[in-house]
Design a protein around this motif. Structure first.
Motif, PDB file in Angstrom:
ATOM      1  N   GLY A 107       0.832  -1.213   0.000  1.00 25.47           N
ATOM      2  CA  GLY A 107       0.000   0.000   0.000  1.00 25.47           C
ATOM      3  C   GLY A 107       0.861   1.255   0.000  1.00 25.47           C
ATOM      4  N   GLY A 108       0.309   2.302   0.594  1.00 23.41           N
ATOM      5  CA  GLY A 108       1.032   3.568   0.628  1.00 23.41           C
ATOM      6  C   GLY A 108       0.776   4.398  -0.619  1.00 23.41           C
ATOM      7  N   HIS A 109       1.435   5.533  -0.687  1.00 14.28           N
ATOM      8  CA  HIS A 109       1.234   6.399  -1.855  1.00 14.28           C
ATOM      9  C   HIS A 109       2.401   7.359  -2.026  1.00 14.28           C
ATOM     10  CE1 HIS A 109      -0.322   9.013   1.429  1.00 14.28           C
ATOM     11  NE2 HIS A 109       0.298   9.935   0.724  1.00 14.28           N
ATOM     12  N   VAL A 110       2.461   7.950  -3.199  1.00 10.71           N
ATOM     13  CA  VAL A 110       3.430   9.015  -3.481  1.00 10.71           C
ATOM     14  C   VAL A 110       2.630  10.222  -3.953  1.00 10.71           C
ATOM     15  CG1 VAL A 110       5.296   9.756  -5.040  1.00 10.71           C
ATOM     16  CG2 VAL A 110       5.305   7.429  -4.087  1.00 10.71           C
ATOM     17  N   ARG A 111       2.846  11.350  -3.317  1.00  8.83           N
ATOM     18  CA  ARG A 111       2.099  12.553  -3.709  1.00  8.83           C
ATOM     19  C   ARG A 111       2.788  13.260  -4.868  1.00  8.83           C
ATOM     20  NH1 ARG A 111      -0.499  15.913   0.904  1.00  8.83           N
ATOM     21  NH2 ARG A 111      -1.685  13.980   0.770  1.00  8.83           N
ATOM     22  N   VAL A 116      -2.634  20.449 -12.863  1.00 10.97           N
ATOM     23  CA  VAL A 116      -4.009  20.564 -12.367  1.00 10.97           C
ATOM     24  C   VAL A 116      -4.121  20.312 -10.870  1.00 10.97           C
ATOM     25  CG1 VAL A 116      -5.160  20.133 -14.569  1.00 10.97           C
ATOM     26  CG2 VAL A 116      -4.530  18.197 -13.123  1.00 10.97           C
ATOM     27  N   GLY A 117      -3.006  20.266 -10.163  1.00  9.21           N
ATOM     28  CA  GLY A 117      -3.072  20.158  -8.709  1.00  9.21           C
ATOM     29  C   GLY A 117      -2.344  18.947  -8.165  1.00  9.21           C
ATOM     30  N   GLU A 118      -2.598  18.662  -6.863  1.00 10.20           N
ATOM     31  CA  GLU A 118      -1.899  17.554  -6.214  1.00 10.20           C
ATOM     32  C   GLU A 118      -2.736  16.284  -6.249  1.00 10.20           C
ATOM     33  OE1 GLU A 118      -0.906  18.603  -2.214  1.00 10.20           O
ATOM     34  OE2 GLU A 118       0.990  19.498  -2.847  1.00 10.20           O
ATOM     35  N   ARG A 119      -2.056  15.145  -6.328  1.00  5.40           N
ATOM     36  CA  ARG A 119      -2.751  13.859  -6.309  1.00  5.40           C
ATOM     37  C   ARG A 119      -1.876  12.835  -5.624  1.00  5.40           C
ATOM     38  NH1 ARG A 119      -4.136  10.528 -11.067  1.00  5.40           N
ATOM     39  NH2 ARG A 119      -4.998   9.241  -9.404  1.00  5.40           N
ATOM     40  N   ASP A 120      -2.514  11.909  -4.938  1.00  2.00           N
ATOM     41  CA  ASP A 120      -1.763  10.802  -4.360  1.00  2.00           C
ATOM     42  C   ASP A 120      -1.845   9.618  -5.308  1.00  2.00           C
ATOM     43  OD1 ASP A 120      -1.086  12.221  -2.169  1.00  2.00           O
ATOM     44  OD2 ASP A 120      -2.664  11.412  -0.877  1.00  2.00           O
ATOM     45  N   ILE A 121      -0.697   9.119  -5.734  1.00  2.00           N
ATOM     46  CA  ILE A 121      -0.665   7.928  -6.568  1.00  2.00           C
ATOM     47  C   ILE A 121      -0.478   6.736  -5.633  1.00  2.00           C
ATOM     48  CG2 ILE A 121       0.508   6.736  -8.467  1.00  2.00           C
ATOM     49  CD1 ILE A 121      -0.886   9.460  -9.203  1.00  2.00           C
ATOM     50  N   GLU A 168       1.952  13.212 -18.320  1.00  2.78           N
ATOM     51  CA  GLU A 168       2.466  14.228 -17.383  1.00  2.78           C
ATOM     52  C   GLU A 168       2.466  13.682 -15.947  1.00  2.78           C
ATOM     53  OE1 GLU A 168       0.054  17.648 -16.546  1.00  2.78           O
ATOM     54  OE2 GLU A 168       1.680  18.620 -15.439  1.00  2.78           O
ATOM     55  N   GLU A 169       1.384  12.981 -15.573  1.00  5.25           N
ATOM     56  CA  GLU A 169       1.342  12.407 -14.226  1.00  5.25           C
ATOM     57  C   GLU A 169       2.474  11.405 -14.028  1.00  5.25           C
ATOM     58  OE1 GLU A 169      -3.330  12.669 -12.855  1.00  5.25           O
ATOM     59  OE2 GLU A 169      -2.628  10.800 -13.738  1.00  5.25           O
ATOM     60  N   PHE A 171       5.317  11.378 -15.578  1.00  4.27           N
ATOM     61  CA  PHE A 171       6.555  12.163 -15.510  1.00  4.27           C
ATOM     62  C   PHE A 171       6.763  12.696 -14.087  1.00  4.27           C
ATOM     63  CE2 PHE A 171       8.958  16.089 -15.830  1.00  4.27           C
ATOM     64  CZ  PHE A 171       9.926  15.826 -16.780  1.00  4.27           C
ATOM     65  N   GLN A 172       5.705  13.264 -13.537  1.00  2.58           N
ATOM     66  CA  GLN A 172       5.809  13.827 -12.190  1.00  2.58           C
ATOM     67  C   GLN A 172       6.024  12.736 -11.145  1.00  2.58           C
ATOM     68  OE1 GLN A 172       6.372  16.794 -11.591  1.00  2.58           O
ATOM     69  NE2 GLN A 172       5.793  17.682 -13.553  1.00  2.58           N
ATOM     70  N   TYR A 173       5.389  11.598 -11.360  1.00  2.00           N
ATOM     71  CA  TYR A 173       5.548  10.496 -10.409  1.00  2.00           C
ATOM     72  C   TYR A 173       7.008  10.041 -10.336  1.00  2.00           C
ATOM     73  CZ  TYR A 173       5.510   5.827  -8.470  1.00  2.00           C
ATOM     74  OH  TYR A 173       5.825   4.719  -7.720  1.00  2.00           O
ATOM     75  N   VAL A 174       7.615   9.811 -11.504  1.00  2.29           N
ATOM     76  CA  VAL A 174       9.012   9.347 -11.489  1.00  2.29           C
ATOM     77  C   VAL A 174       9.931  10.436 -10.933  1.00  2.29           C
ATOM     78  CG1 VAL A 174      10.904   8.332 -12.813  1.00  2.29           C
ATOM     79  CG2 VAL A 174       8.557   7.807 -13.442  1.00  2.29           C
ATOM     80  N   THR A 175       9.618  11.690 -11.266  1.00  2.00           N
ATOM     81  CA  THR A 175      10.399  12.803 -10.712  1.00  2.00           C
ATOM     82  C   THR A 175      10.356  12.772  -9.183  1.00  2.00           C
ATOM     83  OG1 THR A 175       9.828  14.139 -12.642  1.00  2.00           O
ATOM     84  CG2 THR A 175      10.649  15.331 -10.721  1.00  2.00           C
ATOM     85  N   GLU A 176       9.157  12.545  -8.661  1.00  2.00           N
ATOM     86  CA  GLU A 176       8.955  12.533  -7.219  1.00  2.00           C
ATOM     87  C   GLU A 176       9.663  11.338  -6.564  1.00  2.00           C
ATOM     88  OE1 GLU A 176       7.413  15.376  -6.520  1.00  2.00           O
ATOM     89  OE2 GLU A 176       7.849  14.902  -4.425  1.00  2.00           O
ATOM     90  N   VAL A 177       9.561  10.180  -7.205  1.00  2.00           N
ATOM     91  CA  VAL A 177      10.219   8.988  -6.656  1.00  2.00           C
ATOM     92  C   VAL A 177      11.733   9.189  -6.641  1.00  2.00           C
ATOM     93  CG1 VAL A 177      10.748   6.540  -7.091  1.00  2.00           C
ATOM     94  CG2 VAL A 177       8.384   7.350  -7.207  1.00  2.00           C
ATOM     95  N   ARG A 178      12.248   9.760  -7.718  1.00  2.00           N
ATOM     96  CA  ARG A 178      13.696   9.984  -7.764  1.00  2.00           C
ATOM     97  C   ARG A 178      14.119  10.959  -6.670  1.00  2.00           C
ATOM     98  NH1 ARG A 178      16.643  12.478 -12.939  1.00  2.00           N
ATOM     99  NH2 ARG A 178      15.296  14.177 -12.326  1.00  2.00           N
ATOM    100  N   LYS A 179      13.325  12.012  -6.500  1.00  2.00           N
ATOM    101  CA  LYS A 179      13.650  12.987  -5.456  1.00  2.00           C
ATOM    102  C   LYS A 179      13.636  12.306  -4.079  1.00  2.00           C
ATOM    103  CE  LYS A 179      10.730  16.497  -4.203  1.00  2.00           C
ATOM    104  NZ  LYS A 179       9.897  17.614  -4.655  1.00  2.00           N
ATOM    105  N   LEU A 180      12.630  11.475  -3.872  1.00  2.00           N
ATOM    106  CA  LEU A 180      12.457  10.808  -2.581  1.00  2.00           C
ATOM    107  C   LEU A 180      13.596   9.829  -2.264  1.00  2.00           C
ATOM    108  CD1 LEU A 180      10.361  10.976  -0.374  1.00  2.00           C
ATOM    109  CD2 LEU A 180       9.067   9.163  -1.509  1.00  2.00           C
TER     110      LEU A 180
END
Ligand code: ADP
Ligand code: MG
Length: 483
Positions: A107-111, A116-121, A168-169, A171-180
């Motif tokens: 489970g869990g999520h990555v924001r 168009v705003g924030e979303r939890d994947i 785009e989502e 793209f942002q998801y992988v960007t966020e995972v890499r940052k994390l």
């Protein structure tokens, strides 16, 4: 090719493999470092020779748990590994040790943040496994060579639910995972070296439809841009197929970066039988609550938390707060400096402006910044006290204190004779010198060309070498010019 069509909705799920930054491999003491001469990080354990006994790398387990906690996953207490049996030239043992039915994190999520705003994947799971070696096809004309250095390097595979709908989502998801992963220090996030790799699963369905369509999986995307491009291409390709009445079949595809397209590498093997069974050479391991708590405490404040603090508590603009929480070295530096100066806005301006620019010029990141936070705080104080102008501080003092972390800004200002002069008689002297040189301009000014004040100011700045207090200078100039 059009990438959208109002009738359809794309569904995307991503699998990201991240190599854990451990010194040794997942089940042996062999070096897990990238590169090295081929087949030098390879012991009999990595090759799975009979009689060898693997042992689980505790640090790798800790890193997997750390990532899980950072993504709000539930941590599995009772863990074991399984053998996934298949033949592949770069798989020396003939099986890969992985976690099959019991991922260490569930489970869990990555924001993520998109236009168009924030979303939890939502995540499905994070599991541990060992990496394979590398087949090298281009160094010999007749043979494929294998390098087993990478075989056995610890990986986590971070698997999302089919939760994304646009490139785009993703793209942002992988960007966020890499940052994390970089932020918490479990993986260097280097996609060129393959420390982070992404497989994209893509399907389409008619809008409003609940059931998932048949997916294709695009393997081994090695940059975030390619993740986006591959998905864009796939969505368009599938929509075109659907519109032509063609049946979409389940496929594994590869991305061709030379023309931004994908091509089929295999149709989904009909139910590949991996003959999973629990790895008999490795003991299962149990994670106690105390251990999980310990890992939790080792997690630094995460980007979103810092963003909220910088924006809401320290009253920085959303943009600045976002910038400051993009990179851990920068965020840490900023936070540290806020304990030494309460002019938060100035700290932010200095870091995002001249300091970052100076680092960029040397292709350095904030981790490499040798300027002590108290020196930056000192510099801000000099400006705030009116002792030096911002432009003198950034052009003359900053380079000196950035090059030598032991120098105090106030001393540098003294040594270089940069302290701003607010003494009226001295400024008056400069003002007179300038005005005496420019009778024509004075006449023009008096006829109404008030913009010339800028010219006079500039001249005073020049002859005072930037030391004349600008407020006093303007005052004096206006006084004299109105006579
Ligand atoms: P596989 O067994 O083929 O690896 P999984 O069910 O384990 O498939 O899912 C792998 C990834 O594919 C996950 O990220 C999941 O969210 C995604 N996925 C599954 N089905 C679809 C689908 N129909 N469309 C898009 N993504 C999907
Ligand atoms: Mg898969």
């Amino acid at each position: 090719m059009a990438t959208n069509n109002d009738k359809y909705e794309a569904v995307i799920g991503l699998e990201v493999h991240a190599q854990l930054s451990t010194a040794s491999k997942l089940f042996s003491g062999d070096s897990a470092a990238f590169g090295g001469d081929p087949n030098t990080h390879v012991s009999a354990i990595t090759l799975g020779h009979p009689g060898t006994l693997p042992k689980t790398n505790k640090k790798a387990v800790g890193f997997a748990v750390k990532m899980g906690l950072a993504c709000t996953c539930e941590i599995e207490r009772y863990n074991y590994f399984a053998r996934k049996n298949y033949f592949y030239p770069d798989l020396p043992k003939g099986y890969q040790v992985s976690q099959h039915t019991t991922p260490i994190c569930k489970g869990g999520h990555v924001r993520i943040r998109t236009s168009v705003g924030e979303r939890d994947i939502r995540l499905n799971r994070i599991h541990m496994e060992e990496d394979a070696g590398k087949s090298i096809h281009d160094i010999d004309e007749n043979y494929t060579c294998v390098d087993f250095n990478r075989a056995g390097v610890p990986l986590i595979e971070i698997v999302t639910e089919p939760d994304m709908h646009t490139a785009e989502e993703a793209f942002q998801y992988v960007t966020e995972v890499r940052k994390l992963v970089r932020w918490i220090g479990v993986c260097d996030g280097n996609m060129e070296e393959g420390s982070l790799r992404c497989d994209a699963n893509v399907s389409i369905r008619l809008k409003g439809e609940q059931q998932l369509g048949t997916k294709v999986e695009v393997k081994n995307l090695n940059s975030i841009r390619n993740v986006k491009k591959a998905i864009e291409y796939e969505i368009a390709r599938m929509i075109a197929m659907a519109e032509n009445g063609e049946i979409i079949t389940q496929q594994t595809r590869s991305f061709d970066a030379s023309n931004d397209t994908t091509f089929a590498i295999r149709d989904k093997e009909e139910a590949n039988d991996y003959r999973y069974f629990p790895e008999p050479d490795l003991t299962p391991f149990y994670l106690t609550d105390a251990y999980i708590e310990e890992v939790k405490e080792s997690i630094p404040a995460l980007p979103n938390e810092l963003f909220n603090k910088f924006h809401h508590e320290l009253q920085l603009s959303e943009y600045d707060a976002r910038q400051l929480s993009e990179e851990k070295g920068l965020a840490d530096y900023f936070a540290q400096t806020t304990t030494l100066s309460s002019n938060y806005k100035a700290i932010s301006n200095w870091l995002l402006g001249p300091v970052r620019q100076a680092l960029n010029e040397q292709a350095l990141s904030f981790d490499a910044l040798t300027l002590p936070p108290n020196a930056l705080a000192g510099l801000i104080a000099l400006v705030d006290e009116g002792k030096v102008s911002f432009s003198i501080a950034s052009s003359k003092i900053l380079p000196v204190i950035m090059a030598d972390g032991n120098k105090l800004p106030a001393d540098v200002a003294q040594e270089l004779n940069l302290i701003q002069v607010s003494d009226t008689s001295e400024i008056e002297d400069w003002v007179n010198q300038v005005l005496n040189k420019m009778p024509d301009k004075i006449a023009e000014y008096k006829k109404g060309k008030k913009g010339l004040i800028g010219l006079f100011m500039g001249e005073v700045k020049k002859i005072s070498k930037g030391k004349a207090d600008p407020k006093k200078t303007t005052q004096l100039l206006e006084e004299k010019l109105s006579k």
